[in-house]
Design a protein around this motif. Sequence first.
Motif, PDB file in Angstrom:
ATOM      1  N   ASP A   8       0.824  -1.207   0.000  1.00 50.19           N
ATOM      2  CA  ASP A   8       0.000   0.000   0.000  1.00 50.19           C
ATOM      3  C   ASP A   8       0.861   1.261   0.000  1.00 50.19           C
ATOM      4  O   ASP A   8       0.567   2.227  -0.696  1.00 50.19           O
ATOM      5  CB  ASP A   8      -0.983   0.002   1.165  1.00 50.19           C
ATOM      6  N   LEU A   9       1.970   1.227   0.721  1.00 56.24           N
ATOM      7  CA  LEU A   9       2.858   2.387   0.757  1.00 56.24           C
ATOM      8  C   LEU A   9       3.560   2.582  -0.580  1.00 56.24           C
ATOM      9  O   LEU A   9       3.768   3.713  -1.024  1.00 56.24           O
ATOM     10  CB  LEU A   9       3.890   2.235   1.867  1.00 56.24           C
ATOM     11  N   LEU A  10       3.917   1.488  -1.245  1.00 59.65           N
ATOM     12  CA  LEU A  10       4.575   1.584  -2.553  1.00 59.65           C
ATOM     13  C   LEU A  10       3.634   2.171  -3.607  1.00 59.65           C
ATOM     14  O   LEU A  10       4.071   2.843  -4.527  1.00 59.65           O
ATOM     15  CB  LEU A  10       5.082   0.212  -3.009  1.00 59.65           C
ATOM     16  N   PHE A  11       2.344   1.914  -3.449  1.00 59.37           N
ATOM     17  CA  PHE A  11       1.343   2.445  -4.364  1.00 59.37           C
ATOM     18  C   PHE A  11       0.909   3.861  -3.971  1.00 59.37           C
ATOM     19  O   PHE A  11       0.077   4.458  -4.634  1.00 59.37           O
ATOM     20  CB  PHE A  11       0.110   1.542  -4.398  1.00 59.37           C
ATOM     21  N   GLY A  12       1.462   4.364  -2.879  1.00 61.75           N
ATOM     22  CA  GLY A  12       1.078   5.696  -2.424  1.00 61.75           C
ATOM     23  C   GLY A  12      -0.321   5.729  -1.844  1.00 61.75           C
ATOM     24  O   GLY A  12      -0.981   6.760  -1.830  1.00 61.75           O
ATOM     25  N   ARG A  13      -0.774   4.575  -1.353  1.00 61.79           N
ATOM     26  CA  ARG A  13      -2.120   4.448  -0.800  1.00 61.79           C
ATOM     27  C   ARG A  13      -2.062   3.808   0.579  1.00 61.79           C
ATOM     28  O   ARG A  13      -2.525   2.691   0.772  1.00 61.79           O
ATOM     29  CB  ARG A  13      -3.006   3.582  -1.706  1.00 61.79           C
ATOM     30  N   PRO A  14      -1.457   4.489   1.568  1.00 61.45           N
ATOM     31  CA  PRO A  14      -1.350   3.866   2.891  1.00 61.45           C
ATOM     32  C   PRO A  14      -2.727   3.508   3.441  1.00 61.45           C
ATOM     33  O   PRO A  14      -3.650   4.327   3.377  1.00 61.45           O
ATOM     34  CB  PRO A  14      -0.660   4.915   3.750  1.00 61.45           C
ATOM     35  N   GLN A  15      -2.837   2.281   3.882  1.00 62.20           N
ATOM     36  CA  GLN A  15      -4.093   1.805   4.443  1.00 62.20           C
ATOM     37  C   GLN A  15      -4.170   2.188   5.914  1.00 62.20           C
ATOM     38  O   GLN A  15      -3.159   2.181   6.610  1.00 62.20           O
ATOM     39  CB  GLN A  15      -4.194   0.275   4.301  1.00 62.20           C
TER      40      GLN A  15
END
Length: 138
Positions: free
Chosen positions: A122-129
């Motif tokens: 999620d962090l690599l996609f710039g979408r922290p969950q």
Amino acid sequence: MAMHWDVFLDQVRERGDYPSRTEADRAARTVLALLGAHLVGEVRADLAARLPETFALILLNPLRAAEPLSAERFVRATAAWIEGATERTAAWDVSAVLSVAADAAGEELTRRVLLQLPPGYDLLFGRPQDSPVPDPAP
């Protein structure tokens, strides 16, 4: 609808702060080839449909990962594929490419992609969950 090649590459170039389109293209090809080896089925096909054709074909390449890589190992694998890369520069490359791919995919498809990958992507996609906050002990 698929994102146009120029738009995709320009966004990767901007986010990765690459001096040329050639460097942005190299990062995009490497990261999407590795990502494609970790996705299966409809999710993989749906993501490919949102990418420019050149990058969609790379994502759909029949390479299959023997086992899912953790986010950390994915970054290391990227570093191994890019000449002169370090883990730090590879993390930058991965985030630049995957955040643009997430924008092209949209939130719902990105969520489905993340469900196929080990925790930490999620962090690599710039979408922290949002992580659930544990209840305080009584």
